[in-house]
Enzyme design. Structure first.
Site, PDB file in Angstrom:
ATOM      1  N   LYS A   1      56.904  61.836  77.366  1.00  0.00           N
ATOM      2  CA  LYS A   1      56.132  61.716  78.617  1.00  0.00           C
ATOM      3  C   LYS A   1      57.046  61.948  79.807  1.00  0.00           C
ATOM      4  CE  LYS A   1      57.953  57.546  79.990  1.00  0.00           C
ATOM      5  NZ  LYS A   1      58.765  57.320  81.183  1.00  0.00           N
TER       6      LYS A   1
ATOM      7  N   ALA B   1      66.480  58.669  78.135  1.00  0.00           N
ATOM      8  CA  ALA B   1      66.460  59.704  79.165  1.00  0.00           C
ATOM      9  C   ALA B   1      65.319  59.539  80.156  1.00  0.00           C
ATOM     10  CB  ALA B   1      66.355  61.079  78.497  1.00  0.00           C
TER      11      ALA B   1
ATOM     12  N   SER C   1      59.563  54.846  72.746  1.00  0.00           N
ATOM     13  CA  SER C   1      58.198  54.304  72.814  1.00  0.00           C
ATOM     14  C   SER C   1      57.221  55.218  72.095  1.00  0.00           C
ATOM     15  CB  SER C   1      57.757  54.151  74.274  1.00  0.00           C
ATOM     16  OG  SER C   1      58.691  53.398  74.999  1.00  0.00           O
TER      17      SER C   1
ATOM     18  N   ASP D   1      56.228  50.716  77.717  1.00  0.00           N
ATOM     19  CA  ASP D   1      55.658  52.068  77.716  1.00  0.00           C
ATOM     20  C   ASP D   1      54.830  52.365  76.465  1.00  0.00           C
ATOM     21  OD1 ASP D   1      56.652  52.880  80.133  1.00  0.00           O
ATOM     22  OD2 ASP D   1      58.394  53.933  79.305  1.00  0.00           O
TER      23      ASP D   1
HETATM   24  O1  C5P Z   1      59.465  46.662  78.069  1.00  0.00           O
HETATM   25  P1  C5P Z   1      60.792  47.298  77.867  1.00  0.00           P
HETATM   26  O2  C5P Z   1      61.591  46.637  76.772  1.00  0.00           O
HETATM   27  O3  C5P Z   1      60.708  48.783  77.693  1.00  0.00           O
HETATM   28  O4  C5P Z   1      61.581  47.083  79.206  1.00  0.00           O
HETATM   29  C1  C5P Z   1      62.961  47.286  79.293  1.00  0.00           C
HETATM   30  C2  C5P Z   1      63.451  46.689  80.592  1.00  0.00           C
HETATM   31  O5  C5P Z   1      63.006  47.489  81.693  1.00  0.00           O
HETATM   32  C3  C5P Z   1      62.961  45.291  80.887  1.00  0.00           C
HETATM   33  O6  C5P Z   1      63.779  44.332  80.274  1.00  0.00           O
HETATM   34  C4  C5P Z   1      63.070  45.249  82.393  1.00  0.00           C
HETATM   35  O7  C5P Z   1      64.408  45.027  82.792  1.00  0.00           O
HETATM   36  C5  C5P Z   1      62.703  46.668  82.793  1.00  0.00           C
HETATM   37  N1  C5P Z   1      61.261  46.787  83.117  1.00  0.00           N
HETATM   38  C6  C5P Z   1      60.784  46.209  84.263  1.00  0.00           C
HETATM   39  N2  C5P Z   1      59.449  46.309  84.568  1.00  0.00           N
HETATM   40  C7  C5P Z   1      58.617  47.009  83.771  1.00  0.00           C
HETATM   41  C8  C5P Z   1      59.092  47.637  82.611  1.00  0.00           C
HETATM   42  C9  C5P Z   1      60.425  47.500  82.298  1.00  0.00           C
HETATM   43  O8  C5P Z   1      61.534  45.576  85.017  1.00  0.00           O
HETATM   44  N3  C5P Z   1      57.327  47.103  84.113  1.00  0.00           N
END
Ligand code: C5P
Length: 288
Positions: A15, A103, A109, A142
């Site tokens: 994406k 990247a 995801s 994601d």
């Molecule tokens: O959900 P995921 O593990 O992909 O998120 C990785 C990191 O990205 C989170 O720990 C956070 O620091 C940041 N993040 C965020 N807000 C979001 C998605 C991700 O701050 N909506």
């Protein structure tokens, strides 16, 4: 009843974020977002095959892909097996990697989402879309958008999705040889003054009708300036695309990949020639 298949393959589409607006930090450590997520023709292939135990094998351009417990497809498989009521169910998950890793293109995801769809079929779980979304949300912010398999307006932490019918557009992708970690990009946004971009209404309308000039001008990502400040390659690539005549260019997700919008395939090819290390894709893909 027909027997369950022995093996199921699903495309895991990359994406880009056509815009990414960060609205603020939340008490739970995440950030409130708004983003138009566009799936691309570029995809990994995820094949799941009946096996005694759960294991993941990544091949292709697999440098930097976690193979063990941190692999998102494996995390997703464990969560699915539990919800399916068969926590010890096994499968070999083979990922043919083409999406650049860490990247900002949703590769991990997308693999997790494809593994959920494929294992739901292989194991005959019969879980509905809503349940898969709930599992996906636990695996990563994601993952629900990648499970949707179509362009979506994403809100909240990433779990609130509205499908958007957008015209097909050509893009040129410039990945880099270094990763950026999402927590760093969001922390840099906090540290650098928490700047939020404009209301995306006009941008979404331009994407819906395929007005490339308007869309090109409107692209933005609130994480771009904080990342580009630490990685000047991002600003350099964007400038190179614009100098070569792209109607717009933007960093995708938490970066560092920079994508340029092209007016048509011919221009996309010329932009890819002008910016070394870049390649052409389209989105949304014909088949989700
Ligand atoms: O959900 P995921 O593990 O992909 O998120 C990785 C990191 O990205 C989170 O720990 C956070 O620091 C940041 N993040 C965020 N807000 C979001 C998605 C991700 O701050 N909506």
């Amino acid at each position: 009843m027909s027997p369950s298949p022995r093996s199921v393959t699903r495309a895991a589409h990359a994406k880009i974020n056509v815009f990414l607006r960060v609205l603020g930090a939340r008490a739970d450590g995440y950030h409130e977002l708004e983003s138009l997520v566009l799936p691309l023709s570029l995809a990994d292939d995820v094949t799941v095959t009946e096996a005694a135990r759960l294991a993941v094998d990544v091949h292709g351009d697999a440098k930097d892909v976690p193979a063990g417990g941190m692999n998102l497809a494996l995390v997703a498989a464990l969560a699915l097996a539990e919800t399916c009521g068969e926590p010890r169910r096994g499968a070999d998950i083979a990922i043919a990697k083409r999406i650049p890793v860490a990247a900002g293109m949703g590769g991990g995801s997308a693999d997790a989402a494809a593994a959920l769809h494929a294992l739901n079929e292989l194991w005959g779980c019969g879980l509905d879309r809503e349940t898969l979304m709930t599992i996906g949300e636990r695996v990563g912010s994601d993952v629900p958008a990648m499970l949707a398999g179509e362009p979506v307006l994403m809100r909240g932490r990433g779990e609130r999705l509205t499908p958007v019918r957008v015209a097909t557009t050509w893009w040129v992708v410039r990945p880099f040889g270094f990763p950026t970690r999402s927590p760093d990009a969001y922390r840099w946004w906090d540290e650098d003054g928490a700047v939020s971009g404009p209301d995306p209404g006009a941008l979404i309308a331009a994407a819906e009708v395929g007005n490339v000039e308007l869309l090109g001008h409107a692209l933005y990502n609130d994480l771009e300036a904080p990342v580009a400040r630490r990685h000047p390659e991002v600003a350099d690539a964007k400038a190179a695309f614009l100098d070569a005549g792209a109607p717009g260019a933007v960093m995708s997700g938490s970066g560092p990949t920079v994508v340029a919008l092209a007016r048509h395939l011919g221009q996309a090819d010329r932009l890819a020639e002008a910016v070394p290390g870049s390649f052409v894709v389209s989105g949304p893909p014909g088949v989700a």
